[in-house]
Design an enzyme around this catalytic site. Sequence first.
Site, PDB file in Angstrom:
ATOM      1  N   TYR A  86      28.416  31.161  33.966  1.00 19.63           N
ATOM      2  CA  TYR A  86      28.192  32.585  34.193  1.00 19.63           C
ATOM      3  C   TYR A  86      26.722  32.942  34.393  1.00 19.63           C
ATOM      4  O   TYR A  86      26.335  34.092  34.267  1.00 19.63           O
ATOM      5  CB  TYR A  86      28.845  33.435  33.089  1.00 19.63           C
ATOM      6  CG  TYR A  86      28.182  33.405  31.737  1.00 19.63           C
ATOM      7  CD1 TYR A  86      27.418  34.486  31.300  1.00 19.63           C
ATOM      8  CD2 TYR A  86      28.325  32.314  30.893  1.00 19.63           C
ATOM      9  CE1 TYR A  86      26.820  34.470  30.064  1.00 19.63           C
ATOM     10  CE2 TYR A  86      27.735  32.286  29.654  1.00 19.63           C
ATOM     11  CZ  TYR A  86      26.978  33.374  29.247  1.00 19.63           C
ATOM     12  OH  TYR A  86      26.383  33.346  28.018  1.00 19.63           O
ATOM     13  N   ALA A  87      25.921  31.946  34.761  1.00 17.57           N
ATOM     14  CA  ALA A  87      24.503  32.238  34.969  1.00 17.57           C
ATOM     15  C   ALA A  87      23.826  31.213  35.868  1.00 17.57           C
ATOM     16  O   ALA A  87      24.267  30.070  35.957  1.00 17.57           O
ATOM     17  CB  ALA A  87      23.788  32.271  33.620  1.00 17.57           C
ATOM     18  N   VAL A 134      19.956  29.584  36.211  1.00 14.06           N
ATOM     19  CA  VAL A 134      18.770  29.481  35.368  1.00 14.06           C
ATOM     20  C   VAL A 134      17.575  29.074  36.231  1.00 14.06           C
ATOM     21  O   VAL A 134      17.671  28.139  37.027  1.00 14.06           O
ATOM     22  CB  VAL A 134      19.004  28.470  34.215  1.00 14.06           C
ATOM     23  CG1 VAL A 134      17.775  28.377  33.331  1.00 14.06           C
ATOM     24  CG2 VAL A 134      20.221  28.870  33.393  1.00 14.06           C
ATOM     25  N   ASP A 164      30.818  28.250  20.397  1.00 15.33           N
ATOM     26  CA  ASP A 164      30.888  27.313  21.530  1.00 15.33           C
ATOM     27  C   ASP A 164      29.956  26.132  21.300  1.00 15.33           C
ATOM     28  O   ASP A 164      29.210  25.733  22.194  1.00 15.33           O
ATOM     29  CB  ASP A 164      30.569  28.037  22.842  1.00 15.33           C
ATOM     30  CG  ASP A 164      31.069  27.261  24.065  1.00 15.33           C
ATOM     31  OD1 ASP A 164      31.938  26.376  23.906  1.00 15.33           O
ATOM     32  OD2 ASP A 164      30.584  27.542  25.174  1.00 15.33           O
TER      33      ASP A 164
HETATM   34  P1  ADP Z   1      25.869  25.516  31.049  1.00 18.00           P
HETATM   35  O1  ADP Z   1      25.992  25.872  29.605  1.00 18.00           O
HETATM   36  O2  ADP Z   1      27.148  25.595  31.807  1.00 18.00           O
HETATM   37  O3  ADP Z   1      25.091  24.249  31.289  1.00 18.00           O
HETATM   38  P2  ADP Z   1      23.718  27.422  31.420  1.00 18.00           P
HETATM   39  O4  ADP Z   1      23.856  28.639  32.228  1.00 18.00           O
HETATM   40  O5  ADP Z   1      23.439  27.597  29.984  1.00 18.00           O
HETATM   41  O6  ADP Z   1      25.038  26.675  31.713  1.00 18.00           O
HETATM   42  O7  ADP Z   1      22.592  26.491  32.008  1.00 18.00           O
HETATM   43  C1  ADP Z   1      22.664  25.918  33.289  1.00 18.00           C
HETATM   44  C2  ADP Z   1      21.617  24.815  33.414  1.00 18.00           C
HETATM   45  O8  ADP Z   1      20.308  25.371  33.393  1.00 18.00           O
HETATM   46  C3  ADP Z   1      21.619  23.820  32.261  1.00 18.00           C
HETATM   47  O9  ADP Z   1      22.515  22.770  32.462  1.00 18.00           O
HETATM   48  C4  ADP Z   1      20.174  23.348  32.237  1.00 18.00           C
HETATM   49  O10 ADP Z   1      19.988  22.334  33.207  1.00 18.00           O
HETATM   50  C5  ADP Z   1      19.408  24.559  32.649  1.00 18.00           C
HETATM   51  N1  ADP Z   1      18.898  25.332  31.503  1.00 18.00           N
HETATM   52  C6  ADP Z   1      19.573  26.257  30.782  1.00 18.00           C
HETATM   53  N2  ADP Z   1      18.821  26.785  29.819  1.00 18.00           N
HETATM   54  C7  ADP Z   1      17.608  26.190  29.910  1.00 18.00           C
HETATM   55  C8  ADP Z   1      16.369  26.297  29.163  1.00 18.00           C
HETATM   56  N3  ADP Z   1      16.246  27.148  28.151  1.00 18.00           N
HETATM   57  N4  ADP Z   1      15.342  25.519  29.539  1.00 18.00           N
HETATM   58  C9  ADP Z   1      15.472  24.648  30.572  1.00 18.00           C
HETATM   59  N5  ADP Z   1      16.591  24.494  31.300  1.00 18.00           N
HETATM   60  C10 ADP Z   1      17.661  25.246  30.980  1.00 18.00           C
END
Ligand code: ADP
Length: 312
Positions: A18-19, A21, A134
């Site tokens: 849902y995002a 990054v 989760d």
């Molecule tokens: P998911 O939980 O499905 O992996 P997220 O939306 O939390 O999805 O994150 C997507 C991707 O973005 C992660 O797999 C990671 O590679 C990167 N990411 C997320 N949060 C961070 C963070 N705080 N710092 C660096 N990379 C991040």
Amino acid sequence: EDEKRKYIKGKKLGEGTYANVYLGQVRNDPSQLVAIKKIKINKEYTEGMSPDAVREIKHLQELDHPNIIKLHTVFSSKDQNLNLVLEFLPLGDLEILIKDTANVHYGVADTKAWMGMLTRAVWFCHENFVLHRDIKPNNLLIAADGEVKLADFGLARSFSDPYRPMTSNVITRWYRPPELLFGARHYSAAVDVWSVGLVFAELVMRAPYLAGNTELEQIELICKGVGTPTEENWPGVTKLPEYTIGNQITPVLGKDHYNALFGTVGNEGVDLLMKTLILDPRKRITARDMLKHPWWHKDPKPTRKKELPRKS
Ligand code: ADP
């Protein structure tokens, strides 16, 4: 809008359910990096922000702990998207380390260090009446100094209101406790403890312990790998809305079974694991009591964070 101007948005780091990054820099100190998580707008909730997003903010901003990802700020962009400015955690997550058996080598001392950080994070959430809901290796991000940080509070919610029924369709299937699989509506912090137990098992086995392909199969795997929930070991379980078990009953598995699979963590380690995987959530160990367990002080001592294995 003022908050938004404080950051320069950079390349896309990744995409989640849902995002998206992105990497970000602080405008007046570009050496300072952040992660900007842009929440995809859910069409059902075009009026205002999606409930998931709002929950994530509310809980993250309140929680300040070394093992919980820091939320710097929140801003909305023109397109009404919600942006979370988070601590930048560049070293991947525990799932990556667990899976890379060819390149990443670790032992009990490392598992103990990671489990200690996870347990302290969960304890802190629960002390502050927040359920994470989760917990899984993919949501345990790793900071540059080796610190493990609990992230992705998309499903987190306060449990300060015990009479408000909660949806039972939470937690990635493999880490989901039996009370949720049976449709319990009034669950507790014990849901997170079950997930912590399965992360512990996975760190040791380097494979998910109970990897069901469907909810029904997940229940079957719990019955075979932990024991069949019955009125004897869990009074009231048969009255849960979606209680179903197969036709044979497996007695709750004893120490010998766990020793055979997880014996490398020692007697106390196995004892702690078994207490996190107690079927009846009322009897399951709490995060607070996990921290008092003798395992942490037994040899080998937990690895210092700067000496922990990293992804290659
Ligand atoms: P998911 O939980 O499905 O992996 P997220 O939306 O939390 O999805 O994150 C997507 C991707 O973005 C992660 O797999 C990671 O590679 C990167 N990411 C997320 N949060 C961070 C963070 N705080 N710092 C660096 N990379 C991040």
